[in-house]
Design a protein around this motif. Sequence first.
Motif, mmCIF file in Angstrom:
data_model
loop_
_atom_site.group_PDB
_atom_site.id
_atom_site.type_symbol
_atom_site.label_atom_id
_atom_site.label_comp_id
_atom_site.label_asym_id
_atom_site.label_seq_id
_atom_site.Cartn_x
_atom_site.Cartn_y
_atom_site.Cartn_z
ATOM 1 N N ASP A 204 -6.140 16.079 -13.911
ATOM 2 C CA ASP A 204 -6.463 17.435 -14.300
ATOM 3 C C ASP A 204 -5.373 18.387 -13.276
ATOM 4 N N GLU A 205 -4.894 17.813 -12.118
ATOM 5 C CA GLU A 205 -4.068 18.389 -11.296
ATOM 6 C C GLU A 205 -2.575 17.905 -11.120
ATOM 7 N N LEU A 206 -2.378 16.873 -12.135
ATOM 8 C CA LEU A 206 -0.771 16.495 -11.854
ATOM 9 C C LEU A 206 0.247 17.500 -12.307
ATOM 10 N N ARG A 207 1.134 17.211 -11.774
ATOM 11 C CA ARG A 207 2.469 17.998 -12.272
ATOM 12 C C ARG A 207 3.874 17.330 -12.131
ATOM 13 N N ILE A 208 4.842 17.789 -12.703
ATOM 14 C CA ILE A 208 6.322 17.273 -12.786
ATOM 15 C C ILE A 208 7.162 18.206 -11.983
ATOM 16 N N GLU A 209 7.564 17.422 -10.876
ATOM 17 C CA GLU A 209 8.621 18.240 -9.880
ATOM 18 C C GLU A 209 9.904 17.422 -9.917
ATOM 19 N N ASN A 210 11.336 18.047 -9.957
ATOM 20 C CA ASN A 210 12.414 17.086 -10.278
ATOM 21 C C ASN A 210 12.192 16.194 -10.877
ATOM 22 N N ASN A 211 11.479 16.053 -12.091
ATOM 23 C CA ASN A 211 11.337 14.842 -12.956
ATOM 24 C C ASN A 211 10.360 13.951 -12.353
ATOM 25 N N ASP A 212 9.888 13.993 -11.192
ATOM 26 C CA ASP A 212 8.988 13.168 -10.475
ATOM 27 C C ASP A 212 7.503 13.408 -11.043
ATOM 28 N N LEU A 213 6.884 12.416 -11.037
ATOM 29 C CA LEU A 213 5.401 12.636 -11.533
ATOM 30 C C LEU A 213 4.550 12.714 -10.283
ATOM 31 N N ILE A 214 3.805 13.705 -10.262
ATOM 32 C CA ILE A 214 2.982 13.861 -8.903
ATOM 33 C C ILE A 214 1.625 14.058 -9.514
ATOM 34 N N ILE A 215 0.606 13.146 -8.864
ATOM 35 C CA ILE A 215 -0.632 13.136 -9.173
ATOM 36 C C ILE A 215 -1.490 13.046 -7.548
ATOM 37 N N PRO A 216 -2.366 13.969 -7.423
ATOM 38 C CA PRO A 216 -3.425 13.907 -6.381
ATOM 39 C C PRO A 216 -4.296 12.822 -6.827
ATOM 40 N N THR A 217 -4.915 12.202 -5.627
ATOM 41 C CA THR A 217 -6.028 11.423 -5.709
ATOM 42 C C THR A 217 -7.362 11.995 -4.995
ATOM 43 N N TYR A 218 -8.443 11.337 -5.298
ATOM 44 C CA TYR A 218 -9.622 11.795 -4.729
ATOM 45 C C TYR A 218 -9.860 11.444 -3.412
ATOM 46 N N ASP A 219 -9.248 10.716 -2.880
ATOM 47 C CA ASP A 219 -9.279 10.122 -1.512
ATOM 48 C C ASP A 219 -8.689 10.803 -0.266
ATOM 49 N N TYR A 220 -9.376 11.819 -0.035
ATOM 50 C CA TYR A 220 -9.319 12.897 0.785
ATOM 51 C C TYR A 220 -9.089 12.672 2.357
ATOM 52 N N ASP A 221 -9.469 11.170 2.439
ATOM 53 C CA ASP A 221 -9.486 10.591 3.968
ATOM 54 C C ASP A 221 -8.064 10.192 4.152
ATOM 55 N N GLU A 222 -7.401 10.189 3.308
ATOM 56 C CA GLU A 222 -5.723 10.017 3.627
ATOM 57 C C GLU A 222 -5.074 10.890 4.097
ATOM 58 N N ASP A 223 -4.084 10.848 4.591
ATOM 59 C CA ASP A 223 -3.445 11.926 5.169
ATOM 60 C C ASP A 223 -2.639 12.739 4.288
#
Length: 311
Positions: A204-223
């Motif tokens: 529900d928070e994905l987006r396209i930037e410069n043709n790239d697919l960007i998707i956040p994950t729910y693992d907020y322990d990652e940097d």
Amino acid sequence: MNRISLFRTRIVIKDKVYLLAKDVRKALGYKSIDQLQSEHSEIVKHIKDLPALVLESDFNTTLTSDIDAMKKLKHIEITRVETLRNNTEAIKSIYPLKFMVAGKMLESEARMAGYQSVNEYIEEVDYVKEINNEKKLISKRNLIDSINQSRVKLSELIDADVLDKNELQIQQYIHINNGTPYLESFIVGRGIFFSVYDYGYAFDELRIENNDLIIPTYDYDEDNPIKNYGHDPELRDYREYSCIENILYLIKHKDVEDAGVNLMSCDAPGISFYISQAEVIKLLNPNMYRDIILVDGDMVFVYSKMVTIES
């Protein structure tokens, strides 16, 4: 959706389900069984003392390649035969493992029930209980539970407005194996063909930037929980083709690797999916694995289930 019902008779021979060839020829639009046999000689079966027959799986395979007939029928017919004998033999085969894991419990239950040996208790009590449970299960088992669950899960994972905003769409295909349909879904766009798996993606928070697919994950322990999955540098617009056409294209043009357990995977910029080895072979040669059926999109299923009880 209006459906045409043609198959009121099914014949089961050694767990295989056959349809009457006269019904199949009507469904596929042929004037006679002879014309059906002329066009599809490999699917018409002649068995002594029975009318001409067609395996249900052969009918479905033929139907999915006939666009006009598929539009007319609007559904696939599935019948699954479950034999209690086969299921109970499988139950019996796991008893050595069951005894290894829960041997002390079985010994205790045998003593409490007044049996001198565990084997006697298993044969007269535990195994009988397992058989009775299996009878109840196979009478209740629903062939389309899995596909219905996938539909519900997809509605929970994907926000249609987010897809529209980023010029993305959902594509799907169904694979049917052993009479059970499964639904696979993909996010597609220009340079994007990404499988929808619930592995912690915040779709529900994905987006396209410069043709790239960007998707956040729910693992907020990652940097950095915001992952950039890139895009196919050829910028193929996967929305312009069907789901199965896209998968076949990727199999032929991208690196598809062995992922173990009869699975193949493709993990490239903007591309992510798994597929069984048998399905890959089926796509490359439709006459192989005729018991596996691949259908573009999502569709209605009309199915029946036969349970046979054998001593």
